[in-house]
Design a protein around this motif. Structure first.
Motif, PDB file in Angstrom:
ATOM      1  N   LEU A  95       0.856  -1.178   0.000  1.00 38.97           N
ATOM      2  CA  LEU A  95       0.000   0.000   0.000  1.00 38.97           C
ATOM      3  C   LEU A  95       0.893   1.229   0.000  1.00 38.97           C
ATOM      4  CD1 LEU A  95      -2.749   1.499   0.431  1.00 38.97           C
ATOM      5  CD2 LEU A  95      -2.332   1.258   2.889  1.00 38.97           C
ATOM      6  N   ARG A  96       0.638   2.161  -0.899  1.00 38.28           N
ATOM      7  CA  ARG A  96       1.465   3.369  -0.971  1.00 38.28           C
ATOM      8  C   ARG A  96       0.567   4.601  -1.004  1.00 38.28           C
ATOM      9  NH1 ARG A  96       6.754   4.865  -2.130  1.00 38.28           N
ATOM     10  NH2 ARG A  96       6.961   6.968  -3.004  1.00 38.28           N
ATOM     11  N   LEU A  97       0.949   5.592  -0.205  1.00 36.43           N
ATOM     12  CA  LEU A  97       0.252   6.880  -0.150  1.00 36.43           C
ATOM     13  C   LEU A  97       1.241   7.977  -0.501  1.00 36.43           C
ATOM     14  CD1 LEU A  97      -2.098   8.799   0.651  1.00 36.43           C
ATOM     15  CD2 LEU A  97      -1.220   8.681   2.994  1.00 36.43           C
ATOM     16  N   ASP A  98       0.848   8.830  -1.439  1.00 36.11           N
ATOM     17  CA  ASP A  98       1.671   9.969  -1.827  1.00 36.11           C
ATOM     18  C   ASP A  98       0.832  11.232  -1.798  1.00 36.11           C
ATOM     19  OD1 ASP A  98       4.506   9.184  -2.924  1.00 36.11           O
ATOM     20  OD2 ASP A  98       3.163   7.637  -3.714  1.00 36.11           O
ATOM     21  N   ALA A  99       1.480  12.344  -1.476  1.00 40.48           N
ATOM     22  CA  ALA A  99       0.862  13.672  -1.578  1.00 40.48           C
ATOM     23  C   ALA A  99       1.998  14.674  -1.690  1.00 40.48           C
ATOM     24  CB  ALA A  99      -0.005  13.967  -0.362  1.00 40.48           C
ATOM     25  N   HIS A 100       2.103  15.322  -2.834  1.00 37.42           N
ATOM     26  CA  HIS A 100       3.245  16.204  -3.084  1.00 37.42           C
ATOM     27  C   HIS A 100       2.842  17.573  -3.648  1.00 37.42           C
ATOM     28  CE1 HIS A 100       5.523  12.573  -2.376  1.00 37.42           C
ATOM     29  NE2 HIS A 100       4.967  11.980  -3.413  1.00 37.42           N
ATOM     30  N   PRO A 101       2.178  18.397  -2.766  1.00 40.37           N
ATOM     31  CA  PRO A 101       1.722  18.062  -1.410  1.00 40.37           C
ATOM     32  C   PRO A 101       0.207  17.972  -1.369  1.00 40.37           C
ATOM     33  CG  PRO A 101       1.958  20.425  -1.582  1.00 40.37           C
ATOM     34  CD  PRO A 101       2.211  19.862  -2.969  1.00 40.37           C
ATOM     35  N   LEU A 102      -0.334  17.670  -0.178  1.00 39.60           N
ATOM     36  CA  LEU A 102      -1.725  17.949   0.144  1.00 39.60           C
ATOM     37  C   LEU A 102      -1.715  19.173   1.056  1.00 39.60           C
ATOM     38  CD1 LEU A 102      -2.277  17.036   3.333  1.00 39.60           C
ATOM     39  CD2 LEU A 102      -2.394  14.773   2.338  1.00 39.60           C
ATOM     40  N   THR A 103      -2.863  19.769   1.271  1.00 35.55           N
ATOM     41  CA  THR A 103      -2.948  20.966   2.109  1.00 35.55           C
ATOM     42  C   THR A 103      -3.828  20.682   3.315  1.00 35.55           C
ATOM     43  OG1 THR A 103      -2.711  22.386   0.165  1.00 35.55           O
ATOM     44  CG2 THR A 103      -3.529  23.411   2.180  1.00 35.55           C
TER      45      THR A 103
END
Length: 284
Positions: A95-103
């Motif tokens: 499982l992978r989570l990315d956010a580049h970015p979230l606010t």
């Protein structure tokens, strides 16, 4: 829907998904259902999945561009599983989570996280629905992974200023300035100094708070020196109750590993402090 313990991730009508595209579509629908008015940009989220029989061979969620604002309403924590008509054990292998970015409340947060060996059960309910029911890890089925969270220091200070200003204004106190200094004392140790200026009526003064903390090789967090003070004796007196509570945190020890469930072992954690604050952890 009332808040309940997270028993089940509802994924529509039975039978369970048999392709990655079907699972991704159902998860997008679930995200849209649970997102409240404080969440925006969810249409930018990217979901990709690959199934191998009952197992989810890989699941990727990218929340880049999604914004989470402050909300006074409490979101639903989950759904209670209906009576089961069928069960099938399975595992999310990666499982992978990315956010580049979230606010998050106007603060850009860069996130990378990955986990392996997450067990769950495909549950078909007697009501014709299907969902994924998480299974807690244990020593026989450990979870491995890593995570990295990074924020800009100036952005963090700005967000804290806004949150504290609103909280203090309800007490008739105006926060006129705020600065936060975080210094690394090694890969697992840091000191923090907060300098603020407040005003209440005709009274204006500076407030300083300092703290230090370190994580040992045994993954025990030790809180060191904690102080809050003001050069103005009247403000110092007003801080009396708050100071006692804050300084009571000094010399506390917290076993980070003991706070985790069986099967989740914290191997390393570190904080890199500069213009960017980066917190990373590794599980195994």
């Amino acid at each position: 829907m009332t808040s309940q313990r997270l028993d089940l991730l509802p994924l529509g009508t039975a039978p369970r998904p048999t392709t990655g595209d079907d699972l991704a579509t159902r998860v997008r629908r679930l995200l849209a259902d649970v997102a409240g008015p404080a969440v925006s940009g969810l249409d930018r989220a990217r979901v990709a999945a690959e199934l191998d029989g009952a197992d989810v061979a890989s699941f990727d969620l990218d929340l880049t561009g999604v914004a989470f604002g402050a909300t006074k309403s409490r979101p639903d924590a989950g759904w209670t599983a209906p009576p089961a008509a069928g069960r099938e054990e399975a595992t999310v292998r990666r499982l992978r989570l990315d956010a580049h970015p979230l606010t998050a409340i106007d603060l850009p947060v860069d996130v990378t996280a990955e986990a392996e060996g997450l067990r769950f059960t495909w549950l078909e309910g007697t009501d014709g629905t299907v969902g994924a029911q998480p299974v807690e890890p244990d020593d026989a089925h450990p979870v491995a992974g890593h995570a990295r969270v990074a924020v800009d220091r100036r952005g963090l200070v700005g967000t804290l200023h806004g949150v504290l200003a609103v909280a203090l204004s309800s007490q008739g106190v105006t926060l006129t300035s705020l600065d936060v200094h975080v210094d690394s004392q090694g890969p697992r140790a840091a000191s923090v100094r907060v300098d603020a200026k407040v005003r209440k009526g005709f009274l204006s003064a500076g407030v300083e708070a300092v703290a230090s903390a370190a994580v040992g090789d045994d993954m025990v967090l030790t809180v060191g020196d904690v102080r809050i003070s003001s050069g103005n004796p009247l403000v110092a007196a007003m801080l009396g109750m708050v100071r006692a509570r804050v300084e009571a945190m000094a010399n506390r020890r917290v076993d980070l590993q003991a706070a985790l469930p069986p099967g989740v072992r914290l191997l390393d954690v570190r904080l890199d402090a500069g213009e960017e604050l980066v917190l990373s952890a590794r599980l195994g």
